[in-house]
Design an enzyme around this catalytic site. Structure first.
Site, PDB file in Angstrom:
ATOM      1  CE  LYS A 107      -3.996  -2.004   1.927  1.00 16.97           C
ATOM      2  NZ  LYS A 107      -3.594  -3.398   2.046  1.00 16.97           N
TER       3      LYS A 107
HETATM    4  C1  LIG Z   1      -4.357  -4.515   1.402  1.00 17.97           C
HETATM    5  C2  LIG Z   1      -3.616  -5.858   1.484  1.00 17.97           C
HETATM    6  C3  LIG Z   1      -4.022  -6.916   0.608  1.00 17.97           C
HETATM    7  C4  LIG Z   1      -5.316  -6.719  -0.224  1.00 17.97           C
HETATM    8  O1  LIG Z   1      -5.056  -5.672  -1.353  1.00 17.97           O
HETATM    9  P1  LIG Z   1      -6.559  -5.261  -1.991  1.00 17.97           P
HETATM   10  O2  LIG Z   1      -6.056  -4.199  -2.866  1.00 17.97           O
HETATM   11  O3  LIG Z   1      -7.399  -4.769  -0.758  1.00 17.97           O
HETATM   12  O4  LIG Z   1      -7.091  -6.341  -2.607  1.00 17.97           O
HETATM   13  C5  LIG Z   1      -3.004  -8.057   0.592  1.00 17.97           C
HETATM   14  N1  LIG Z   1      -2.104  -8.242   1.292  1.00 17.97           N
HETATM   15  C6  LIG Z   1      -1.881  -7.301   2.185  1.00 17.97           C
HETATM   16  C7  LIG Z   1      -0.598  -7.555   2.896  1.00 17.97           C
HETATM   17  C8  LIG Z   1      -2.404  -5.793   2.222  1.00 17.97           C
HETATM   18  O5  LIG Z   1      -1.912  -5.197   2.981  1.00 17.97           O
END
Ligand SMILES: *Cc1c(COP(=O)(O)O)cnc(C)c1O
Length: 449
Positions: A107
């Site tokens: 993210k």
């Molecule tokens: C947010 C997250 C996901 C999922 O991603 P999305 O875009 O919400 O599908 C998967 N793995 C980790 C470690 C995350 O922080």
């Protein structure tokens, strides 16, 4: 570029409005009116290009009409101050490591890009949000159960004109997660709410709806449905393709994305629409199987989320599902059956229990030495089970396994090293503001800022 709402009942927005508002007035998600194909020559050259340059080409395709060329280049280069390497795990399975950013989770890229883009609009002097507020600082409110708060706080750290309030449930996030947003200081304030995650989210929602508060200060969200947060994730997939092409392995490429809110995979699908030659996609889920069920039945039936080992994917009603449907129904012009058919032609699914996640982590570690985190484990397993002869698979390793140190150590019987970056957070001093879950208290606090 203009942006329309997936619900079709909100006015068309420009990029600045879409970024500042996040959600359209009709509570739909913003979609770009057009997705331009990248030129053939770009894909011809791509394996010799570095990550930042690939990303700039992709960014320019989406944002080039709305952001000055030099500024966009700065935003992209500054966002991508770290690499996202592709690492071989088995003969036909590669990990795309998205965890080399400041908070060791994927993210980071979206949060950093959005912070810089918002900073750009503020510098342009545009009235970036709230026309009537007295104070010009833009205040980002974000509720978190752990990972989002750290990525957003670090992404916005030090960006002029923006203050971030991270609301988190007291005692309910891990110490490693907590220190990543409580030790930053500067323009980041951590608010420790005496309640659960839903209370934090309710406080944020009430704040956005409170007229007096919105007169007093400009409020915005850094939610993952924001176009400036999800679209930049497409950079990853172009880079992965380039690195696999350089290895001569890009002809039958399957991309597997561990998914929760489906923002990450959605950005990959946008990349595909831009011409990225990925053969097919797999959405790997934990026990939260709403999308998996949609693929099997054509019916979308959201339900309450269940807690799993891969908790960043514990989502029972993925917000970006609306975007995927909109994309493949050509903005609602195809029938639900035709749309489902198009989606299942390109995307397959997988769903795994906590037991299967543990088993996969152990098996992968003992056979290859690669340490998977619980989210990446879903992706790895889906490729192991789903690859056909002649295909090569790349799965996203979405977080560094040390972010889940206790679980990973326990499952694998190892003592995984905590990267220096994470240790540095843990040595910082915790600063937070204690808050009840009563909106009147939260409002009174914000009114004094
Ligand atoms: C947010 C997250 C996901 C999922 O991603 P999305 O875009 O919400 O599908 C998967 N793995 C980790 C470690 C995350 O922080």
């Amino acid at each position: 570029m203009k942006y329309y709402s997936t619900n079709g009942k909100a006015p068309i927005a420009d990029l600045q409005k879409a970024v500042v508002k996040g959600l359209a007035e009709d509570r739909g998600l913003y979609m770009p009116e057009e997705i331009y194909k990248l030129p053939k020559a770009f894909f011809g050259d791509i394996s010799g290009m570095k990550f930042q340059d690939i990303a700039y080409n992709v960014a320019s395709n989406f944002f080039g009409e709305d952001v000055d060329e030099d500024a966009l280049q700065d935003i992209v280069y500054d966002t991508l101050s770290f690499d996202c390497p592709v690492v071989k795990v088995t003969d036909n399975i590669y990990a795309l490591e998205l965890f080399h950013g400041p908070t060791l989770a994927f993210k980071d890229v979206g949060a950093r890009f959005m912070a810089r883009l918002l900073g750009y609009f503020l510098r342009q002097g545009g009235d970036a949000c709230g026309e009537t507020a007295t104070n010009r600082t833009v205040n980002v409110l974000v509720a978190t159960s752990g990972d989002t708060g750290s990525a957003v706080a670090n992404g916005f750290l030090g960006v002029e004109g923006i203050h971030v309030y991270v609301l988190y449930p007291k005692g309910k996030v891990s110490p490693i997660q907590e220190c990543q947003f409580t030790t930053l200081g500067k323009n980041i304030t951590a608010i420790e709410v005496d309640g659960v995650f839903d209370d934090c989210q309710a406080l944020v929602k009430s704040a956005f709806m409170d007229e007096e508060l919105n007169q007093h200060m400009k409020l915005t969200s850094a939610n993952s449905i924001n176009v400036a947060r999800f679209l930049p994730q497409a950079f990853y997939y172009f880079n992965a393709y380039a690195r696999m092409k350089a290895l001569g392995l890009a002809d039958n490429l399957v991309m597997c994305v561990p998914s929760g809110n489906f923002g990450n995979i959605c950005s990959a699908l946008f990349g595909h629409e831009m011409g990225l030659p990925i053969k097919r996609f797999i959405a790997a889920n934990n026990a939260n199987d709403v999308f998996y069920n949609y693929l099997q039945t054509g019916k979308y039936e959201p339900k309450a989320s269940i807690q799993t080992l891969a908790n960043a994917m514990d989502v029972g009603d993925p917000s970006n599902f609306a975007r995927i449907l909109n994309l493949y129904s050509q903005n609602g012009t195809l029938t639900p059956e035709a749309t489902h058919h198009r989606i299942t032609n390109l995307i397959s699914g997988a769903t795994y229990s906590d037991e299967q996640i543990k088993e996969t982590m152990r098996q992968c570690y003992s056979e290859t030495g690669y340490v998977l985190d619980p989210h990446g484990a879903c992706g790895y397993r889906a490729l192991q089970e789903g690859l056909k002869p002649g295909e090569v698979g790349v799965f996203c390793e979405t977080a560094h396994p040390a972010k889940f140190k206790e679980k990973v150590d326990d499952i694998l019987g190892i003592d995984i090293e905590i990267p220096a970056r994470l240790r540095a957070f843990m040595e910082g001093e915790k600063q937070s503001v204690e808050m009840t879950k009563d909106f009147a208290d939260f409002k009174a606090y914000l009114m004094q800022q």
